[in-house]
Design a protein around this motif. Structure first.
Motif, PDB file in Angstrom:
ATOM      1  N   ASN A  42      99.309  37.224  13.743  1.00  0.00           N
ATOM      2  CA  ASN A  42      99.674  38.609  14.049  1.00  0.00           C
ATOM      3  C   ASN A  42     100.056  38.799  15.509  1.00  0.00           C
ATOM      4  O   ASN A  42      99.930  39.908  16.048  1.00  0.00           O
ATOM      5  N   VAL A  43     100.534  37.741  16.157  1.00  0.00           N
ATOM      6  CA  VAL A  43     100.889  37.823  17.566  1.00  0.00           C
ATOM      7  C   VAL A  43     101.904  38.944  17.817  1.00  0.00           C
ATOM      8  O   VAL A  43     102.758  39.230  16.969  1.00  0.00           O
ATOM      9  N   VAL A  44     101.787  39.552  18.982  1.00  0.00           N
ATOM     10  CA  VAL A  44     102.748  40.554  19.441  1.00  0.00           C
ATOM     11  C   VAL A  44     103.248  40.093  20.807  1.00  0.00           C
ATOM     12  O   VAL A  44     102.460  39.729  21.675  1.00  0.00           O
ATOM     13  N   PHE A  45     104.574  40.093  20.968  1.00  0.00           N
ATOM     14  CA  PHE A  45     105.195  39.777  22.251  1.00  0.00           C
ATOM     15  C   PHE A  45     106.055  40.962  22.649  1.00  0.00           C
ATOM     16  O   PHE A  45     106.895  41.413  21.865  1.00  0.00           O
ATOM     17  N   ILE A  46     105.834  41.457  23.866  1.00  0.00           N
ATOM     18  CA  ILE A  46     106.634  42.567  24.393  1.00  0.00           C
ATOM     19  C   ILE A  46     107.345  42.062  25.644  1.00  0.00           C
ATOM     20  O   ILE A  46     106.720  41.854  26.688  1.00  0.00           O
ATOM     21  N   HIS A  51     110.646  46.169  23.806  1.00  0.00           N
ATOM     22  CA  HIS A  51     110.544  46.212  22.346  1.00  0.00           C
ATOM     23  C   HIS A  51     109.445  45.256  21.870  1.00  0.00           C
ATOM     24  O   HIS A  51     109.043  44.344  22.579  1.00  0.00           O
ATOM     25  N   ILE A  52     108.942  45.483  20.685  1.00  0.00           N
ATOM     26  CA  ILE A  52     107.862  44.668  20.131  1.00  0.00           C
ATOM     27  C   ILE A  52     108.457  43.581  19.236  1.00  0.00           C
ATOM     28  O   ILE A  52     109.290  43.861  18.381  1.00  0.00           O
ATOM     29  N   MET A  53     107.986  42.349  19.471  1.00  0.00           N
ATOM     30  CA  MET A  53     108.442  41.221  18.666  1.00  0.00           C
ATOM     31  C   MET A  53     107.240  40.595  17.971  1.00  0.00           C
ATOM     32  O   MET A  53     106.165  40.476  18.549  1.00  0.00           O
ATOM     33  N   THR A  54     107.452  40.177  16.737  1.00  0.00           N
ATOM     34  CA  THR A  54     106.435  39.480  15.945  1.00  0.00           C
ATOM     35  C   THR A  54     106.652  37.970  16.067  1.00  0.00           C
ATOM     36  O   THR A  54     107.668  37.516  16.611  1.00  0.00           O
ATOM     37  N   GLY A  55     105.744  37.216  15.511  1.00  0.00           N
ATOM     38  CA  GLY A  55     105.893  35.762  15.494  1.00  0.00           C
ATOM     39  C   GLY A  55     107.153  35.312  14.781  1.00  0.00           C
ATOM     40  O   GLY A  55     107.835  34.393  15.227  1.00  0.00           O
ATOM     41  N   HIS A 126      98.449  38.158  22.158  1.00  0.00           N
ATOM     42  CA  HIS A 126      99.286  39.258  22.654  1.00  0.00           C
ATOM     43  C   HIS A 126      99.852  38.860  24.009  1.00  0.00           C
ATOM     44  O   HIS A 126      99.124  38.347  24.859  1.00  0.00           O
ATOM     45  N   GLN A 128     102.597  40.459  27.099  1.00  0.00           N
ATOM     46  CA  GLN A 128     103.471  41.529  27.577  1.00  0.00           C
ATOM     47  C   GLN A 128     104.011  41.133  28.939  1.00  0.00           C
ATOM     48  O   GLN A 128     103.264  40.708  29.818  1.00  0.00           O
TER      49      GLN A 128
END
Length: 144
Positions: A42-46, A51-55, A126, A128
């Motif tokens: 469930n990683v989140v990269f901003i 904007h929010i990016m998923t794996g 996570h 950012q």
């Protein structure tokens, strides 16, 4: 090994892989073991743009970017542990890039915050990134 040493090694190793990946100097079959396997499901990269990016989105972007930038380099600086709660660590670091073809500035810098689970192996939960102000970026050396 102390938490700061483990976190620093993890951050530097992953960004060295990014350089190799975008340079095309590592085999394509290394995406899973050296990058994707380190991400929580469930990683989140901003990124700095917000904007929010998923794996899955990261995987797609990396698949498309393989070997796309022979001049790209990254240097990690200023790794700092901000919080440590149980096996969770929040760290910050600065990431300096040279030859970033897809950024507005080919030489750029950002401050990154990461939440990692410090179990074997370390898992990224996570991330950012925020652009460093122009004055800080201009003062930093890009001679790596």
């Amino acid at each position: 090994m102390r938490t700061l040493q483990i976190a620093t090694k993890e951050i530097v190793d992953l960004h060295e892989f990014f350089t190799e990946w975008f340079n095309g100097s590592v085999e394509r079959d290394q995406l899973e073991p050296r990058f994707l396997s380190r991400l929580d499901e469930n990683v989140v990269f901003i990124p700095p743009e917000g904007h929010i990016m998923t794996g899955d989105m990261l995987k797609g972007g990396f698949d498309r970017g393989y070997g796309s930038n022979k001049d790209f380099r990254i240097q990690i600086r200023d790794v700092t542990i901000r919080h440590e709660i149980g096996d969770l660590v929040m760290a910050t670091y600065t990431e300096w890039q040279i030859g970033a073809a897809l950024s507005a500035e080919k030489n750029n810098a950002r401050v990154s915050s990461v939440l990692m689970k410090m179990t074997g192996p370390v898992t990224w939960l996570h991330i950012q990134e925020t652009w460093l102000p122009d004055a800080l970026r201009a003062a930093g050396p890009f001679d790596f």
